[in-house]
Design an enzyme around this catalytic site. Structure first.
Site, PDB file in Angstrom:
ATOM      1  N   LYS A 111      -5.964  79.067  -2.543  1.00  0.00           N
ATOM      2  CA  LYS A 111      -5.899  80.240  -1.654  1.00  0.00           C
ATOM      3  C   LYS A 111      -4.706  81.123  -2.006  1.00  0.00           C
ATOM      4  CE  LYS A 111      -8.597  78.555   2.203  1.00  0.00           C
ATOM      5  NZ  LYS A 111      -8.638  78.175   3.601  1.00  0.00           N
ATOM      6  N   LYS A 193     -17.730  74.745  -4.699  1.00  0.00           N
ATOM      7  CA  LYS A 193     -18.362  74.321  -3.442  1.00  0.00           C
ATOM      8  C   LYS A 193     -18.922  75.518  -2.656  1.00  0.00           C
ATOM      9  CE  LYS A 193     -14.810  74.312   0.069  1.00  0.00           C
ATOM     10  NZ  LYS A 193     -14.088  73.763   1.164  1.00  0.00           N
ATOM     11  N   LYS A 196     -18.014  79.190   3.390  1.00  0.00           N
ATOM     12  CA  LYS A 196     -18.298  80.281   4.327  1.00  0.00           C
ATOM     13  C   LYS A 196     -17.508  81.529   3.961  1.00  0.00           C
ATOM     14  CE  LYS A 196     -16.259  77.546   8.086  1.00  0.00           C
ATOM     15  NZ  LYS A 196     -14.882  77.196   7.814  1.00  0.00           N
TER      16      LYS A 196
HETATM   17  P1  TYM Z   1     -13.623  73.950   7.159  1.00  0.00           P
HETATM   18  O1  TYM Z   1     -13.730  74.812   8.348  1.00  0.00           O
HETATM   19  O2  TYM Z   1     -13.373  74.575   5.839  1.00  0.00           O
HETATM   20  O3  TYM Z   1     -14.914  73.076   6.971  1.00  0.00           O
HETATM   21  C1  TYM Z   1     -15.412  72.304   8.024  1.00  0.00           C
HETATM   22  C2  TYM Z   1     -16.008  71.014   7.499  1.00  0.00           C
HETATM   23  O4  TYM Z   1     -17.067  71.282   6.571  1.00  0.00           O
HETATM   24  C3  TYM Z   1     -16.852  70.536   5.380  1.00  0.00           C
HETATM   25  N1  TYM Z   1     -17.371  71.339   4.247  1.00  0.00           N
HETATM   26  C4  TYM Z   1     -18.204  70.877   3.332  1.00  0.00           C
HETATM   27  N2  TYM Z   1     -18.790  69.686   3.147  1.00  0.00           N
HETATM   28  C5  TYM Z   1     -19.633  69.553   2.100  1.00  0.00           C
HETATM   29  N3  TYM Z   1     -19.940  70.566   1.233  1.00  0.00           N
HETATM   30  C6  TYM Z   1     -19.371  71.782   1.386  1.00  0.00           C
HETATM   31  N4  TYM Z   1     -19.686  72.771   0.565  1.00  0.00           N
HETATM   32  C7  TYM Z   1     -18.468  71.994   2.467  1.00  0.00           C
HETATM   33  N5  TYM Z   1     -17.759  73.059   2.910  1.00  0.00           N
HETATM   34  C8  TYM Z   1     -17.082  72.637   3.992  1.00  0.00           C
HETATM   35  C9  TYM Z   1     -15.342  70.349   5.300  1.00  0.00           C
HETATM   36  O5  TYM Z   1     -15.017  69.221   4.504  1.00  0.00           O
HETATM   37  C10 TYM Z   1     -14.977  70.156   6.737  1.00  0.00           C
HETATM   38  O6  TYM Z   1     -15.154  68.802   7.134  1.00  0.00           O
HETATM   39  N6  TYM Z   1      -9.131  71.801   7.182  1.00  0.00           N
HETATM   40  C11 TYM Z   1     -10.427  71.788   7.837  1.00  0.00           C
HETATM   41  C12 TYM Z   1     -10.368  72.129   9.320  1.00  0.00           C
HETATM   42  C13 TYM Z   1      -9.493  71.245  10.132  1.00  0.00           C
HETATM   43  C14 TYM Z   1      -9.714  69.879  10.427  1.00  0.00           C
HETATM   44  C15 TYM Z   1      -8.641  69.487  11.277  1.00  0.00           C
HETATM   45  C16 TYM Z   1     -10.694  68.969  10.058  1.00  0.00           C
HETATM   46  C17 TYM Z   1      -8.350  71.620  10.776  1.00  0.00           C
HETATM   47  N7  TYM Z   1      -7.857  70.563  11.466  1.00  0.00           N
HETATM   48  C18 TYM Z   1      -8.537  68.181  11.760  1.00  0.00           C
HETATM   49  C19 TYM Z   1     -10.576  67.668  10.533  1.00  0.00           C
HETATM   50  C20 TYM Z   1      -9.524  67.289  11.364  1.00  0.00           C
HETATM   51  C21 TYM Z   1     -11.279  72.836   7.150  1.00  0.00           C
HETATM   52  O7  TYM Z   1     -10.827  73.709   6.480  1.00  0.00           O
HETATM   53  O8  TYM Z   1     -12.563  72.784   7.431  1.00  0.00           O
END
Ligand code: TYM
Length: 328
Positions: A111, A193, A196
């Site tokens: 990022k 990957k 969004k």
């Molecule tokens: P975020 O919002 O980017 O994504 C949410 C969840 O979706 C999963 N994910 C994927 N899994 C498989 N293939 C993909 N292409 C794909 N894109 C996204 C992510 O692994 C995630 O589980 N850092 C986290 C948000 C967060 C969080 C937390 C998660 C903040 N605090 C505490 C767990 C616990 C994130 O960026 O998710």
């Protein structure tokens, strides 16, 4: 009974990757466990967000949580900014973090590399806030996609570091990867990957896409000229991604899928992948439409925030006492 915590950022329209990598596991493990699922809006602002969009997406994400199977009677659903202990403990976790270890995080590097000289400091301190989210609930398991492994590792390190210095306050959490850690890749650049925040919307299946768009996107997905359906991530990343999606949707193994399409071409295969995606997403979309405008959603989130706050406050209080952050 285990304690489960996870979160998703309301930073864009949710994708099939979010669903297969995370969301659908949330509802699978809710029975018999104490679960907290959070809309992590304070993580979303580590990059600039339009205020109106952020507000709308926060509500939409909460509705998607329920539409994809979370039962608010069983699981606690809430919005991060409504439980102040998250940023309070986040600050403490920041003070325990080393700049070097934060700079080595791959998501930070990805990022930050796009932002020239104006790298928001919040991108660097994102992991200690995520650690706080998880540790506040004495979490045992965190269901996330495999791209979050490094974030889970630093969470464990910070918890252990804290416990070593100040005494045993935090449970050390483990990652929970369903279906061997499904990672859904971009339909147009299948070595990257599905995300969004990808500007190329044809590369991404959104959870709220209509059936026609889903069919079109899968039909146009990048493949190769071999016309043979088998799994080989190195040589055939596009087809392997579609096999992975079908496998996650239908619980068939890669070998079963390869055998089923042995004498069929990519056209028939892609049609079946599209049908599987559409039939999984349609009921979620219908429930979402009913929920998103319903005032009951606000009641659910308010009750959720109160429950989360009560739990988080117990841990936060222990942290403050352990560190001498108290007066009487
Ligand atoms: P975020 O919002 O980017 O994504 C949410 C969840 O979706 C999963 N994910 C994927 N899994 C498989 N293939 C993909 N292409 C794909 N894109 C996204 C992510 O692994 C995630 O589980 N850092 C986290 C948000 C967060 C969080 C937390 C998660 C903040 N605090 C505490 C767990 C616990 C994130 O960026 O998710």
């Amino acid at each position: 009974m285990s304690i489960i915590f996870s979160g998703i950022q309301p930073s864009g329209n949710l994708t099939l990757g979010n669903y297969l990598g995370a969301l659908r596991n949330f509802s699978k493990i809710q029975a018999g466990n104490e679960c907290y699922y959070c809309v992590v809006n304070q993580h979303a602002i580590t990059v600039p967000q339009d205020p109106k969009m952020l507000h709308e997406r926060t509500r939409q994400l909460a509705a998607i949580y329920i539409a994809s199977g979370l039962d608010p009677e069983q699981s606690t659903l809430f919005v991060q900014s409504e439980v102040p202990e998250h940023v309070q403990l986040g600050w403490i976790m920041t003070t325990l973090s080393y700049v070097g270890e934060l700079e080595r995080m791959t998501q930070y590097k990805d990022k930050a590399s796009k932002r020239g000289d104006s790298i928001p400091a919040g991108l660097l301190t994102y992991p200690p806030l995520m650690a706080a989210d998880i540790l506040l609930y004495q979490t045992n398991y965190v269901p996330v996609g495999d791209d979050q492994k490094q974030h889970l590792e630093i969470t464990r390190n910070l918890a252990q570091r804290f416990n070593r210095v100040y005494g045993d306050v935090f449970t050390i959490p483990d990652i929970y990867l369903g279906h061997d850690g499904t990672r859904v890749m971009s339909l147009q650049e299948p070595t990257k990957k599905m995300s969004k925040s990808d500007d190329n919307t044809t590369a991404t299946i959104y959870l709220l896409d209509n059936p026609k768009d889903i069919e079109k996107k899968i039909k146009r997905a990048q493949t190769d000229s071999e016309n043979s359906v088998h799994y080989d991530v190195e040589q055939k990343p596009g087809i392997s991604n579609l096999i992975e999606i079908l496998s996650a949707m239908t619980d068939q193994t890669h070998d079963e899928i390869t055998a089923a399409y042995a004498d069929k071409g990519y056209g028939a295969f892609k049609k079946d992948v599209a049908d599987a995606v559409i039939s999984t997403l349609e009921p979620i979309q219908q429930r979402y439409q009913q929920l998103v405008g319903d005032p009951e959603l606000d009641d659910i989130l308010e009750k959720g925030a109160a429950k989360a706050h009560a739990k988080a406050n117990v841990t936060y209080d222990k942290v403050c006492h352990a560190m001498g952050l108290y007066r009487k």
